[in-house]
Design an enzyme around this catalytic site. Sequence first.
Site, PDB file in Angstrom:
ATOM      1  N   ASP A 298       0.498  -1.823  -0.032  1.00 45.81           N
ATOM      2  CA  ASP A 298      -0.059   0.422   0.039  1.00 45.81           C
ATOM      3  C   ASP A 298       0.994   1.201   0.286  1.00 45.81           C
ATOM      4  O   ASP A 298       0.620   2.152  -0.059  1.00 45.81           O
ATOM      5  CB  ASP A 298      -0.626   0.461   1.300  1.00 45.81           C
ATOM      6  CG  ASP A 298      -1.589  -0.789   0.853  1.00 45.81           C
ATOM      7  OD1 ASP A 298      -2.055  -1.915   2.373  1.00 45.81           O
ATOM      8  OD2 ASP A 298      -1.681  -1.435   0.444  1.00 45.81           O
TER       9      ASP A 298
HETATM   10  N1  LIG Z   1       3.551  -5.812  -3.225  1.00 44.95           N
HETATM   11  C1  LIG Z   1       2.597  -5.912  -3.382  1.00 44.95           C
HETATM   12  N2  LIG Z   1       1.350  -6.120  -3.249  1.00 44.95           N
HETATM   13  C2  LIG Z   1      -0.069  -5.916  -3.419  1.00 44.95           C
HETATM   14  C3  LIG Z   1      -0.527  -4.911  -2.500  1.00 44.95           C
HETATM   15  C4  LIG Z   1       0.797  -4.483  -2.452  1.00 44.95           C
HETATM   16  O1  LIG Z   1       0.677  -2.939  -2.371  1.00 44.95           O
HETATM   17  N3  LIG Z   1       1.652  -4.580  -2.539  1.00 44.95           N
HETATM   18  N4  LIG Z   1      -1.850  -4.321  -2.801  1.00 44.95           N
HETATM   19  C5  LIG Z   1      -2.347  -5.858  -3.030  1.00 44.95           C
HETATM   20  C6  LIG Z   1      -3.948  -5.434  -2.647  1.00 44.95           C
HETATM   21  N5  LIG Z   1      -4.148  -4.962  -1.400  1.00 44.95           N
HETATM   22  C7  LIG Z   1      -4.567  -3.968  -0.721  1.00 44.95           C
HETATM   23  O2  LIG Z   1      -4.870  -3.454  -2.092  1.00 44.95           O
HETATM   24  C8  LIG Z   1      -4.114  -5.972  -0.768  1.00 44.95           C
HETATM   25  C9  LIG Z   1      -4.074  -6.876  -0.757  1.00 44.95           C
HETATM   26  C10 LIG Z   1      -3.971  -8.460   0.288  1.00 44.95           C
HETATM   27  C11 LIG Z   1      -2.931  -8.546   1.488  1.00 44.95           C
HETATM   28  C12 LIG Z   1      -3.245  -9.957   2.567  1.00 44.95           C
HETATM   29  O3  LIG Z   1      -2.917  -9.723   3.718  1.00 44.95           O
HETATM   30  N6  LIG Z   1      -3.223 -10.345   1.385  1.00 44.95           N
HETATM   31  C13 LIG Z   1      -3.311 -12.294   2.711  1.00 44.95           C
HETATM   32  C14 LIG Z   1      -3.962 -12.979   1.977  1.00 44.95           C
HETATM   33  C15 LIG Z   1      -5.522 -12.954   1.929  1.00 44.95           C
HETATM   34  C16 LIG Z   1      -6.537 -14.172   1.433  1.00 44.95           C
HETATM   35  O4  LIG Z   1      -5.524 -14.505   1.367  1.00 44.95           O
HETATM   36  O5  LIG Z   1      -7.384 -13.509   1.370  1.00 44.95           O
HETATM   37  C17 LIG Z   1      -1.705 -12.492   1.630  1.00 44.95           C
HETATM   38  O6  LIG Z   1      -1.498 -12.380   1.075  1.00 44.95           O
HETATM   39  O7  LIG Z   1      -0.424 -13.007   2.850  1.00 44.95           O
HETATM   40  C18 LIG Z   1      -2.587  -7.477   1.955  1.00 44.95           C
HETATM   41  C19 LIG Z   1      -3.212  -5.891   1.111  1.00 44.95           C
HETATM   42  C20 LIG Z   1      -2.718  -6.694  -3.577  1.00 44.95           C
HETATM   43  N7  LIG Z   1      -0.932  -6.925  -3.613  1.00 44.95           N
END
Ligand SMILES: Nc1nc2c(c(=O)[nH]1)N[C@@H](CN(C=O)c1ccc(C(=O)N[C@@H](CCC(=O)O)C(=O)O)cc1)CN2
Length: 286
Positions: free
Chosen positions: A230
């Site tokens: 983010d």
């Molecule tokens: N490197 C990045 N990857 C992503 C970003 C970013 O800014 N940098 N934005 C996200 C989207 N997002 C918020 O906008 C977001 C999406 C997912 C998560 C999260 O904690 N996901 C968990 C899994 C959740 C699940 O399985 O439903 C995880 O990945 O462990 C936080 C923020 C897209 N990617």
Amino acid sequence: MSADHHDLVLTFLSPDRPGILAAVTACVFKAGCDIRDAQQFGDDASRTFFVRMHLSAPVSTSESALSEAIATVAGQLDLRWSLRPWQRKLRSLILVSKYGHCLNDLLHRWRTGLLHTDIVGVVSNHEDFRSLTQWYGLPFHHLPVTPDTKAAQEAKILELVESTQTDLVVLARYMQVLSENLCRQLDGRCINIHHSFLPSFKGASPYKRAYERGVKLVGATAHYVTSDLDEGPIIEQDVVRVNHAMNADEMTNLGREVEARVLARAVRWHVEHRVILNAGKTIVFQ
Ligand SMILES: Nc1nc2c(c(=O)[nH]1)N[C@@H](CN(C=O)c1ccc(C(=O)N[C@@H](CCC(=O)O)C(=O)O)cc1)CN2
């Protein structure tokens, strides 16, 4: 664009000093081009000058001939530049998880000619949007992921980016954090929609936390993706008013309309070569 002309977009940046625009406009004029639109900005902080020009060139002036002419001036003025033929649309790959409002909006805008891009496919870690994607006649790639299979799944995403010659990856509510390696591979060509008005409510469940905080506005932010969650350079943001009578679900529903329009604007501006990165921020020639 007419039969005897072709359109191109020239963007460049350079150390800021007088005479740059005069020199470049003289160069494109000498090459027979007409400037259809031009926007410029001098950044005092970085003492850098940024320009976007929409050029109309006679068919007698080829892209390569124009590039050669600009390269000469660029050498003299220390310009970092790029020239892109308008009809060579950027190729976009859309990633989505369980929420389809941004995907649906992008596909409709693309199908109705409101997005100057070729969508090469949709990738998801769930099956939910296979039928929608196939209804639009596009390839759907189901790439499930768990913490243990993340590296292998991301390798498949990269293979797809390469095999489809993707120029832009759009995270249309793709709810997986991309690894540092994937972020590096997609640097400056991966746009995410975050469902809050950043920097407020970073991370998960922004609407629930906004409701608990009692905010009067909720919003969305489209940004380039970096390994810092983010934190990437912001391209577009917007908000909508909420009030005491709304619960978190109602705020979420209002927020989703904002997410869809903010992401669509950011993607449109990127594929029209209107966004230039500048020191962790963006310049947007709307
Ligand atoms: N490197 C990045 N990857 C992503 C970003 C970013 O800014 N940098 N934005 C996200 C989207 N997002 C918020 O906008 C977001 C999406 C997912 C998560 C999260 O904690 N996901 C968990 C899994 C959740 C699940 O399985 O439903 C995880 O990945 O462990 C936080 C923020 C897209 N990617």
